[in-house]
Write an enzyme that holds these catalytic residues in place. Structure first.
Site, mmCIF file in Angstrom:
data_model
loop_
_atom_site.group_PDB
_atom_site.id
_atom_site.type_symbol
_atom_site.label_atom_id
_atom_site.label_comp_id
_atom_site.label_asym_id
_atom_site.label_seq_id
_atom_site.Cartn_x
_atom_site.Cartn_y
_atom_site.Cartn_z
ATOM 1 N N ASN A 153 -2.709 -3.171 -2.674
ATOM 2 C CA ASN A 153 -2.238 -2.292 -3.757
ATOM 3 C C ASN A 153 -3.190 -1.406 -4.284
ATOM 4 O O ASN A 153 -2.861 -0.155 -4.664
ATOM 5 C CB ASN A 153 -1.695 -3.323 -4.833
ATOM 6 C CG ASN A 153 -0.493 -3.873 -4.734
ATOM 7 O OD1 ASN A 153 0.288 -2.980 -4.961
ATOM 8 N ND2 ASN A 153 -0.169 -5.144 -4.128
ATOM 9 N N CYS A 199 2.997 -13.334 0.011
ATOM 10 C CA CYS A 199 1.991 -14.249 -0.599
ATOM 11 C C CYS A 199 2.894 -15.288 -1.254
ATOM 12 O O CYS A 199 2.442 -16.480 -1.539
ATOM 13 C CB CYS A 199 0.820 -13.843 -1.612
ATOM 14 S SG CYS A 199 0.215 -12.216 -1.199
ATOM 15 N N ASP A 249 -3.157 -3.270 4.639
ATOM 16 C CA ASP A 249 -3.538 -4.247 5.819
ATOM 17 C C ASP A 249 -3.684 -3.514 7.151
ATOM 18 O O ASP A 249 -4.536 -4.144 8.103
ATOM 19 C CB ASP A 249 -2.328 -5.138 6.165
ATOM 20 C CG ASP A 249 -2.218 -6.205 5.175
ATOM 21 O OD1 ASP A 249 -2.885 -6.367 4.274
ATOM 22 O OD2 ASP A 249 -1.553 -7.359 5.260
ATOM 23 N N ALA A 268 0.783 -1.176 -0.020
ATOM 24 C CA ALA A 268 0.137 0.055 0.132
ATOM 25 C C ALA A 268 0.682 1.251 -0.096
ATOM 26 O O ALA A 268 0.809 2.098 -0.585
ATOM 27 C CB ALA A 268 -0.885 0.060 1.252
ATOM 28 N N ARG A 279 4.521 9.787 -9.831
ATOM 29 C CA ARG A 279 4.161 10.059 -11.175
ATOM 30 C C ARG A 279 3.300 11.305 -11.412
ATOM 31 O O ARG A 279 3.504 12.080 -12.642
ATOM 32 C CB ARG A 279 3.607 8.717 -11.657
ATOM 33 C CG ARG A 279 4.583 7.784 -12.057
ATOM 34 C CD ARG A 279 3.762 6.615 -12.779
ATOM 35 N NE ARG A 279 4.382 5.196 -12.313
ATOM 36 C CZ ARG A 279 3.949 4.569 -11.591
ATOM 37 N NH1 ARG A 279 2.806 4.627 -11.011
ATOM 38 N NH2 ARG A 279 4.612 3.474 -11.154
ATOM 39 N N SER A 336 8.195 -3.680 -0.710
ATOM 40 C CA SER A 336 7.555 -4.104 -1.791
ATOM 41 C C SER A 336 7.909 -5.780 -1.744
ATOM 42 O O SER A 336 8.417 -6.122 -3.143
ATOM 43 C CB SER A 336 7.634 -3.402 -3.057
ATOM 44 O OG SER A 336 7.147 -2.193 -2.670
ATOM 45 N N TRP A 345 -21.975 -24.966 -21.798
ATOM 46 C CA TRP A 345 -22.589 -24.027 -20.654
ATOM 47 C C TRP A 345 -21.355 -24.038 -19.885
ATOM 48 O O TRP A 345 -21.228 -25.035 -18.903
ATOM 49 C CB TRP A 345 -23.914 -24.560 -20.228
ATOM 50 C CG TRP A 345 -25.126 -24.254 -20.945
ATOM 51 C CD1 TRP A 345 -25.586 -25.207 -21.877
ATOM 52 C CD2 TRP A 345 -26.204 -23.216 -21.276
ATOM 53 N NE1 TRP A 345 -26.680 -24.887 -22.349
ATOM 54 C CE2 TRP A 345 -27.037 -23.690 -22.074
ATOM 55 C CE3 TRP A 345 -25.877 -22.046 -20.364
ATOM 56 C CZ2 TRP A 345 -28.039 -22.813 -22.167
ATOM 57 C CZ3 TRP A 345 -27.191 -21.304 -20.754
ATOM 58 C CH2 TRP A 345 -28.105 -21.517 -21.547
ATOM 59 N N ARG A 362 -27.831 -21.252 -14.107
ATOM 60 C CA ARG A 362 -29.400 -21.816 -14.593
ATOM 61 C C ARG A 362 -30.340 -22.654 -13.258
ATOM 62 O O ARG A 362 -31.539 -22.581 -13.257
ATOM 63 C CB ARG A 362 -29.347 -23.285 -15.511
ATOM 64 C CG ARG A 362 -28.978 -22.570 -17.124
ATOM 65 C CD ARG A 362 -28.492 -23.722 -17.760
ATOM 66 N NE ARG A 362 -29.810 -24.461 -18.086
ATOM 67 C CZ ARG A 362 -29.786 -25.208 -19.300
ATOM 68 N NH1 ARG A 362 -28.663 -25.489 -20.260
ATOM 69 N NH2 ARG A 362 -31.079 -25.838 -19.614
ATOM 70 N N VAL A 396 8.200 4.054 12.954
ATOM 71 C CA VAL A 396 7.325 5.249 13.317
ATOM 72 C C VAL A 396 6.973 4.544 14.583
ATOM 73 O O VAL A 396 6.337 3.655 14.845
ATOM 74 C CB VAL A 396 6.426 5.613 12.396
ATOM 75 C CG1 VAL A 396 5.396 6.733 13.065
ATOM 76 C CG2 VAL A 396 7.039 6.022 11.201
#
Lengths: 448, 448
Positions: A309, A45, A287, A14, A24, A41, A437, A445, A83
């Protein structure tokens, strides 16, 4: 020009998404990121797959290094800087430079809290013994891997039958370690309905894992050299040379609450859909923060990289002065156990019930592709609102190629489509990819 | 009780879907199906894979036999019975009993035209020679397979670089037959943009096929025993022991137009979204009928089994007295060439242009799954409306697991979502399934 300094607490998904997006859009911003660990970064996972030996190099889990951020993005990333507190009146953070053990103040104009989460670790006897691991930080993957190489454990206990538990059970079994999974709930995968979780549990047992549900971790026996030897539950003792805890995650927000910033669900930082906290010029993402659930219109706590993200991106856009928001999450998640793919989105039947929906469900089994092409199977369960037919949730378990279909249902729920819409929608078909299908449409269905 | 007889012309996907649905809803209907071939409900899409030897038994391509329909569904299926004309004033069809070469009349209260399509076959010199095949009927797969077994062809020419052409090129190459593909268009896969089709063409050539575009079929040289020996194009002569024609399909509707029923695009039966023709009590569905395109709000001609099944279902519901309709098709399609998956939905760039949209596009390359988990690649091209950002189309080519994602874009287009919606939507993520930003979302980010 005085309002142009962003401080970011936390250098992961994040935080770095937001910082990169701001850079940017705004060349003139000063951007400082404080990260308590040594890396930025990284893909936590990927750790089960690193430990399994599927990923050659531990460092390939790092998407971008602090140096890359500094050199390519002009983002001042300071690793091993934690921090410790926020002073919202004076607009500064107090930072502990861990390597030099020095504390200092850093002023901000705008602040993003992206302090992440930590594994839930019960404070019980023996919890700090050798051989007991969580996914705490980037080094965790390497530590577990090295422990396995050096100690050659023969028996593992995985505590918690959620995503991490299932992925680590797969990994450990494939390293020829005997695996027992225990979960205090009556089923594995509590975010799925019991009959679907049962399919996962059966496959795990078929592939050699022992699964114990309704069973709580109580403590450990420890050897004289300080390593775990036995896991004690409320029902039995299980020998173990290695223990993996996958008991959920909690947001790193103690210092946030102490600063007077509002916390919400499970003590995650309270944010709106723009990722704003209750304090002007302070955002939170990832998180450590809440997520807005599109279906229940309430705040959730979801600790997943994909959400982190997206929240980071939107926070970055808003810090840059835009007015962007996240419509909501659905708790979409996917994993696999060996060749069994597992996915869910939206509300399970029990979640729909507890959210007060009147609903109907349909569950079908189908081949994943044309039945004459390949016999491999999948199960789909759909949940829809009773009178409107609006889709509320889906769960999928099945063979290779089954589970990523969950995104079609996530998109359908996001778009408030009905089961009938799903049934008649122009989805793709060719024998190597699906029956004529699609299994999702077979389930729709049945629901219609 | 006098209005309770349905006659169905054509015993395949659309016709039998409608008949079965009507039977489930209305026990008292008399249902008669006339099918000119000997089989019902067979999967013509599976033929390339049958010829390739991937499917053990030819009969496994038959979903349900005439006997099953008769016994389980009380549907009177009469095979080898070809409807030759319709008398809409007298509400009857004239049928040729092919086995006995007898013509008779059959009255109907309601009529469903599901007469299917035939391959386009150019009337050129030598077209009827041995060794030249189309996908005409159920027997075609077996005939091609037997020809290959008996004649052991060494050189094949596939005429047409669409779905059938690509699938048959794969099949023939894997049977160790030298393959040349010719297409009169400047590219293969005309429903995709040129730079995407080029990726397919490169892969085909890498895997051993010769690809000739901008090249038209002109004729054949034939051996003294009547078999094809050379394919003649406007540019060259190519030796060939077997030729597969995949030059598109045309609706079987000559007798329909002659009866005074309105035809539309490419002489397909004109239908509305309820599958009604311009004549009361007559419906049409499947390869013989038009499809309504959701994006262009115009009628298309699409001959695909998945569309046929859905149209048949909806026709069956409406014949039973309901008021159901198909919102529209998007031309969603998928196939593969060896390990390269190929899919498209909505409008390509050139289709968006010719439909008069102002649009933007984005094309990205990404790994299919987390880059540290597997390096296999995929390409996504998105097309969106210029000012609104509304998604108009997508094309995907890539490795195993790439292409079925097209359904997420199909669902997004169906729901009028924007690129920003797609970018921020809660799609599933785990390293074995996708990067943390799904490739679709990476493309959507680029578009935004």
């Amino acid at each position: 020009m005085s309002k142009n300094k962003l401080v970011v607490i936390g250098g992961n998904a994040a935080g770095m998404s937001a910082a990169s997006k701001l850079r940017r859009l705004k060349k003139n911003y000063e951007i400082v990121v404080f990260e308590k660990g040594r890396h930025t970064s990284y893909a936590s996972c990927g750790m089960p797959y690193y430990i399994a030996g599927k990923i050659n190099s531990h460092s390939s889990l790092i998407a971008r290094s602090p140096e890359t951020f500094r050199e390519k993005y002009n983002i001042d990333v300071r690793t091993e800087n934690q921090v410790e507190s926020i002073n919202i009146k004076r607009k500064l953070v107090i930072v502990n430079d861990l390597a030099n053990n020095k504390t200092f103040e850093e002023k901000y104009d705008k602040l993003l809290i992206a302090s992440g989460s930590s594994p839930v670790v019960p404070q019980i006897n023996g919890i700090n013994s050798g051989g007991i691991f969580t996914f705490e930080a980037f080094r965790s993957g390497k530590e577990i891997s090295e422990f396995i190489t050096n100690n050659k454990p023969r028996k593992a206990v995985v505590v918690g039958g959620g995503y991490i538990g299932i992925e680590m059970a797969e990994t450990l079994l494939n390293l020829n370690i005997d695996v027992s999974v225990i979960d205090m709930a009556p089923q594995l995968m509590v975010s799925m309905d019991r009959e679907i979780a049962e399919i996962v549990s059966m496959q795990m047992q078929k592939d050699g894992a022992k699964v114990y549900t309704d069973e709580s971790l109580k403590g450990f026996d420890v050897t004289s050299d300080g390593n775990v030897s036995v896991v004690i539950t409320d029902k039995q003792k299980i020998s173990a040379d290695i223990v993996i805890l996958g008991m959920g995650r909690k947001p790193n927000t103690k210092f946030v609450g102490e600063a007077g910033i509002e916390l919400g669900v499970k003590n995650a930082v309270r944010v709106n859909q723009k990722l704003e906290t209750n304090i002007t010029d302070i955002w939170a993402a990832g998180d450590c923060a809440e997520s807005y659930n599109l279906l229940t219109n309430s705040q959730n706590y979801i600790a997943l990289g994909t959400v982190a993200n997206k929240q980071g991106l939107v926070a970055g856009l808003n810090i840059a002065g835009q007015s962007e928001y996240i419509k909501g999450v659905l708790g979409t998640a996917i994993t696999k156990f060996n060749n069994l793919e597992i996915a869910r989105t939206g509300l399970s039947e029990k979640e729909a019930k507890s959210a007060g929906f009147e609903f109907v469900t349909a569950q079908i089994e189908s081949t994943v592709v044309a039945s004459y092409y390949d016999k491999k199977k999948m199960t789909v369960k759909l949940v829809a609102e009773k009178n409107t037919g609006r889709l509320l949730g889906a769960q999928i378990v099945g063979s290779l190629g089954a589970a990523k279909r969950i995104d079609v249902v996530a998109t359908s729920i996001f778009s408030k489509l009905t089961a009938k819409d799903l049934m008649l929608m122009d989805l793709s078909y060719a024998p190597p990819f699906s029956p004529v299908w699609d299994p999702l449409q077979i389930a729709a269905r049945k629901l219609v």
